[in-house]
Scaffold this motif. Sequence first.
Motif, short mmCIF file in Angstrom:
data_model
loop_
_atom_site.label_atom_id
_atom_site.label_comp_id
_atom_site.label_asym_id
_atom_site.label_seq_id
_atom_site.Cartn_x
_atom_site.Cartn_y
_atom_site.Cartn_z
N CYS A 59 0.83 -1.20 0.00
CA CYS A 59 0.00 0.00 0.00
C CYS A 59 0.87 1.26 0.00
O CYS A 59 0.56 2.24 -0.68
CB CYS A 59 -0.94 0.00 1.19
SG CYS A 59 -2.30 -1.17 1.07
N PHE A 91 -5.87 1.16 2.92
CA PHE A 91 -4.79 0.63 3.76
C PHE A 91 -5.35 -0.20 4.91
O PHE A 91 -4.89 -1.32 5.18
CB PHE A 91 -3.95 1.78 4.31
CG PHE A 91 -2.88 1.35 5.27
CD1 PHE A 91 -1.65 0.93 4.78
CD2 PHE A 91 -3.08 1.35 6.64
CE1 PHE A 91 -0.65 0.51 5.66
CE2 PHE A 91 -2.10 0.94 7.51
CZ PHE A 91 -0.87 0.53 7.03
N ALA A 93 -4.71 -0.89 -5.11
CA ALA A 93 -4.64 0.17 -4.11
C ALA A 93 -4.50 1.53 -4.77
O ALA A 93 -5.11 2.53 -4.34
CB ALA A 93 -3.48 -0.08 -3.16
#
Length: 288
Positions: free
Chosen positions: A30, A52, A158
């Motif tokens: 992340c 996250f 992400a």
Amino acid sequence: MTAATSPTTNKYRFASALRPFSLIIAVACCSIAFARTYSDANFSTLLSTLTFTATLLAQCGVNLINDWSDQRQPELRLSSDQIHAIRHNFTLGMACFASAAILGSVIMFMRGPVIALLAIAGFAGCLAYTIEPFNLKRRGLGLILVFVLMGPLLITGAGFSATGVWSQALLLDSIAFGPLISLVLMANEIRDIEKDLRHGDRTLSSILGLPRAKLAFLALLGLTAAGYIALISLGHLNSPLWMTGSLVFALLLVYRLLQMQSAMSRRNLPQLAGRLTGVTALCHILSI
């Protein structure tokens, strides 16, 4: 040695089942994704925070359900307390998945249904990794699955969650960094190779045997080095000198690995691999 003090018993305690050393993978992936996309005009601090947190919860879930299939191994001779611990950890793991799903639904509301597809693919992969009848971990396929799930899928996903845009740059980042994710898993397999052989667990390392598993471990380090050399050659990293920090740590890990012969000497290998992953992620971020 009694069941109360055996390594097998300790394995099922919450703190051990959580496998804290491996959580660096979620943090690192992340962090790389957000460092690469932070300057994007569409970057959302809220969505990156939710992503996250959901990712970390999902990895906690994977770790906590990882021992579920041990109940089907009569040769382990698990006590009722051990079985209870496994089931308790499984319940906590599913709670982590549920919490991650709630956060994921918020992200999906803001970024669209593609987030749901990513989440479903990730959850299916998590279950296939450790739950019968698939249990890819015990069929020598865990390293490949982990690379795909925690490398390209997680890092590019992400980035998309944070910005709403797919990034080719992140795909390159994930391919270079991805072998280290498999390295952490292989370190765990090498540590447990004697136990896995006794119990008939066909991890890749137990299939290869210790000498060739060590060579495969070194090959993953070599792939990582090749990936980062390619990134530097393409001008993908703005300050590549930072990567020398990772190189020094990798060389130290190679030296330690070559000294590890007994099972006792290999007990800290997963932690060392986790530290290398964290150091490399930090160097990668500083190089962007």
